[in-house]
Scaffold this active site. Sequence first.
Site, PDB file in Angstrom:
ATOM      1  N   SER A 195       5.134   6.246  15.827  1.00 47.42           N
ATOM      2  CA  SER A 195       4.304   5.795  16.940  1.00 47.42           C
ATOM      3  C   SER A 195       4.854   6.326  18.270  1.00 47.42           C
ATOM      4  CB  SER A 195       4.199   4.267  16.921  1.00 47.42           C
ATOM      5  OG  SER A 195       3.128   3.803  17.704  1.00 47.42           O
ATOM      6  N   ASP A 223       2.264   8.279  11.941  1.00 47.27           N
ATOM      7  CA  ASP A 223       1.087   7.510  12.361  1.00 47.27           C
ATOM      8  C   ASP A 223       0.909   7.419  13.873  1.00 47.27           C
ATOM      9  OD1 ASP A 223      -1.156   6.369  11.130  1.00 47.27           O
ATOM     10  OD2 ASP A 223      -0.539   4.383  11.768  1.00 47.27           O
ATOM     11  N   HIS A 349       0.197   0.683   9.425  1.00 52.32           N
ATOM     12  CA  HIS A 349       0.722   1.486  10.524  1.00 52.32           C
ATOM     13  C   HIS A 349       2.208   1.782  10.361  1.00 52.32           C
ATOM     14  CE1 HIS A 349       1.394   3.045  14.512  1.00 52.32           C
ATOM     15  NE2 HIS A 349       2.086   1.997  14.903  1.00 52.32           N
TER      16      HIS A 349
END
Length: 385
Positions: A195, A223, A349
């Site tokens: 992220s 992700d 996620h």
Amino acid sequence: MANNLQKQLFAKKFKDAEEVLRTMDDQGNDAAPDTESDDLGELPAFGCGGIRPRRHASSMPVGDNDSWRKYFAVNEMFAIPERNFKFNTYYKLPQTTNAASIPVFIMHHGAGSSGLTFAPLADELYTRLEGKCGIFSFDARGHGETVPLDSTLEVPYDLATFTADFNAVIKTLQQRILQHKIPKEKLSIVLLGHSLGGSICTTAFNAMESALRSKVVGVAIFDIVEEAAIAALNNMSHHLATTPTSFATMREAIEYYIEKGLSNLRSSAEVCVPALFHKTSRGKAVRITDLASFQKYWHTWFVGLSSRFVHLPTSKLLVLAGSDNLDKELIIGQMQGKYQLVVFQESGHFIQEDAPAKAAITLIEFWRRNDNKNVVIKTNWGQWN
């Protein structure tokens, strides 16, 4: 209906990307990858089977500060005066350097997370490589157990500051530990960011000192897509307002994350969730990171991410938890073979927590395919028939 809308948008992005590529071809531009880009072939293809069954019993005390010991060998503070922080680090050195190449996976977590988000992945990597690797993770400023040296000074949380921290931590790791433990001709570094950590990795690579950057064989990000990330920031305030900042017990916090689908593996939640909270003397779990206080810096985090990633002069890997959110820049880059794309459809996620085994296999293949120290050239020169 939402899924159909996503598919329509995704199809439109592909159409737009194809039009851009046709325009480039008409203008005589070369669509082949740069010579320094990936030439990987196919990484392992995984089925879309279900996630491993959740464990209903913990093998360690809930919120135990020593839970990291199952995954890392050392928990050490790196005091770096020029960054005004003591960074809480976790690492594990190779058991042996008896190999042509010793990969060191250096990891950066995302916003609101902690260095222990990579604990399950670290365990899988170390086991599968039979101890012939190094693993390093840490808590970024404003997260986990990392604290300012001088708390009276202003603490910014913009992308450039996070990046400078990361490079300072990597430099300290190299000077204090790696150069004494791993022969320099065998050292191979893989940068991994989840992220926001992925965005930080894409900026950190080019900002690294050249001698250290030459040891990096690839950058992997988990992700994170610029367009989707910026859109998510628009809903961040609502998300923070509706998410509890404290729980009566650490067990309650763990169960909340599992029930809400924020953690899909109980074994991962047991170590990753407690690292997000401070346990009070009365047993209450209070969230450590106040993302709302970072709000004035949010706009710096992801702008330009996709372009930076696609054009990094090293091998690149993007692992996504679903393929519907690629933006145009990434679609074009993928069509041109600029990076390797792997999709885990069944993961949430937090890929490193939800699918640590698959993530480890993918990272190991990525390293092996891109580290020229693993290439063995056989010759019959000098041999008699």
